[in-house]
Write a protein that holds these residues in place. Structure first.
Motif, short mmCIF file in Angstrom:
data_model
loop_
_atom_site.label_atom_id
_atom_site.label_comp_id
_atom_site.label_asym_id
_atom_site.label_seq_id
_atom_site.Cartn_x
_atom_site.Cartn_y
_atom_site.Cartn_z
N ASN A 38 0.86 -1.19 0.00
CA ASN A 38 0.00 0.00 0.00
C ASN A 38 0.89 1.24 0.00
OD1 ASN A 38 -1.59 2.21 0.71
ND2 ASN A 38 -2.76 1.09 2.24
N PRO A 39 0.82 2.07 -1.05
CA PRO A 39 1.66 3.26 -1.09
C PRO A 39 1.39 4.22 0.06
CG PRO A 39 0.33 3.08 -3.11
CD PRO A 39 -0.01 1.92 -2.23
N GLY A 40 0.18 4.17 0.63
CA GLY A 40 -0.13 5.02 1.77
C GLY A 40 0.72 4.69 2.98
N LEU A 41 0.99 3.42 3.20
CA LEU A 41 1.85 3.03 4.31
C LEU A 41 3.28 3.51 4.07
CD1 LEU A 41 2.44 1.64 6.98
CD2 LEU A 41 2.71 -0.53 5.70
N ALA A 42 3.77 3.35 2.86
CA ALA A 42 5.12 3.82 2.53
C ALA A 42 5.21 5.33 2.75
CB ALA A 42 5.48 3.47 1.10
N GLN A 43 4.18 6.06 2.34
CA GLN A 43 4.13 7.51 2.52
C GLN A 43 4.15 7.87 4.00
OE1 GLN A 43 4.19 10.06 0.42
NE2 GLN A 43 3.95 11.55 2.06
N GLU A 44 3.34 7.18 4.79
CA GLU A 44 3.28 7.45 6.22
C GLU A 44 4.64 7.18 6.89
OE1 GLU A 44 0.98 5.66 10.11
OE2 GLU A 44 -0.04 5.61 8.18
N MET A 45 5.27 6.08 6.51
CA MET A 45 6.59 5.76 7.06
C MET A 45 7.61 6.84 6.71
SD MET A 45 6.78 1.63 6.43
CE MET A 45 8.47 1.50 7.07
N MET A 46 7.56 7.30 5.46
CA MET A 46 8.51 8.34 5.02
C MET A 46 8.27 9.63 5.80
SD MET A 46 11.12 9.15 3.24
CE MET A 46 11.35 7.99 1.90
N GLN A 47 7.04 10.01 5.99
CA GLN A 47 6.74 11.22 6.74
C GLN A 47 7.23 11.10 8.18
OE1 GLN A 47 2.53 11.69 5.97
NE2 GLN A 47 2.92 13.15 4.32
N ASP A 48 7.06 9.93 8.78
CA ASP A 48 7.57 9.72 10.14
C ASP A 48 9.09 9.85 10.18
OD1 ASP A 48 4.98 9.29 11.01
OD2 ASP A 48 5.19 7.09 11.14
N MET A 49 9.76 9.32 9.17
CA MET A 49 11.22 9.42 9.12
C MET A 49 11.65 10.88 9.00
SD MET A 49 12.10 6.17 6.65
CE MET A 49 13.78 6.66 6.36
N VAL A 50 10.98 11.61 8.12
CA VAL A 50 11.32 13.02 7.93
C VAL A 50 11.09 13.78 9.22
CG1 VAL A 50 10.62 15.15 6.74
CG2 VAL A 50 10.94 13.03 5.44
N GLN A 51 9.98 13.52 9.88
CA GLN A 51 9.69 14.19 11.15
C GLN A 51 10.77 13.89 12.19
OE1 GLN A 51 7.30 16.42 11.39
NE2 GLN A 51 7.96 16.93 13.43
#
Length: 143
Positions: A89-102
């Motif tokens: 699910n690309p949404g999970l990948a997006q959420e993980m990336m945002q968490d990493m950036v944060q």
């Protein structure tokens, strides 16, 4: 496994160098999403390879990783069948990336005045990557 015993694998690179590069790539959630879509994560040989790569948790190897927390976390997550399915699910990948950036932005020293600007720029980039469009480029705005 001693560093000195690594054999040359391809193009003059050692096995350690090839495996190090792969483990570092696992820190990228969009790469994990790609692996899921290409069905690599479903292959039993891949699961065994992930088990083998556990040696990167040893201090002599983990010190070689650029992003050890994210790389090693990916090794842990990839052992879980549910994660291997969910990361498609690309949404999970997006959420993980945002968490990493944060996490990275929060690690900026307080005196870094451009940290919020960097966060917005990176979030815009990751949103573009996940959605395939950029709301600011196509003339729309969420403001």
């Amino acid at each position: 496994m001693a560093l000195a015993t690594q054999q040359s694998v391809q193009h003059g690179r050692t096995r350690l160098e090839v495996e190090l590069e792969f483990v570092q790539c696992l820190a990228n959630p969009f790469y994990l999403n790609y692996l899921a879509h290409t069905k690599v994560l479903d292959d039993e040989r891949f699961i065994k390879y992930i088990e083998y790569l556990e040696y990167f948790r040893e201090p002599e190897y983990s010190k070689l990783l650029t992003y050890p927390v994210y790389s090693l976390q990916a090794l842990t997550l990839l052992k879980e069948p549910r994660f291997r399915a969910d990361i498609a699910n690309p949404g999970l990948a997006q959420e993980m990336m945002q968490d990493m950036v944060q996490d990275m932005v929060q690690s900026f020293p307080p005196s870094t005045s451009n940290a919020p600007a960097v966060t917005k720029e990176v979030e815009a980039t990751t949103t573009t990557t996940a959605n395939g469009t950029d709301s600011q480029q196509n003339g729309t705005s969420s403001n």
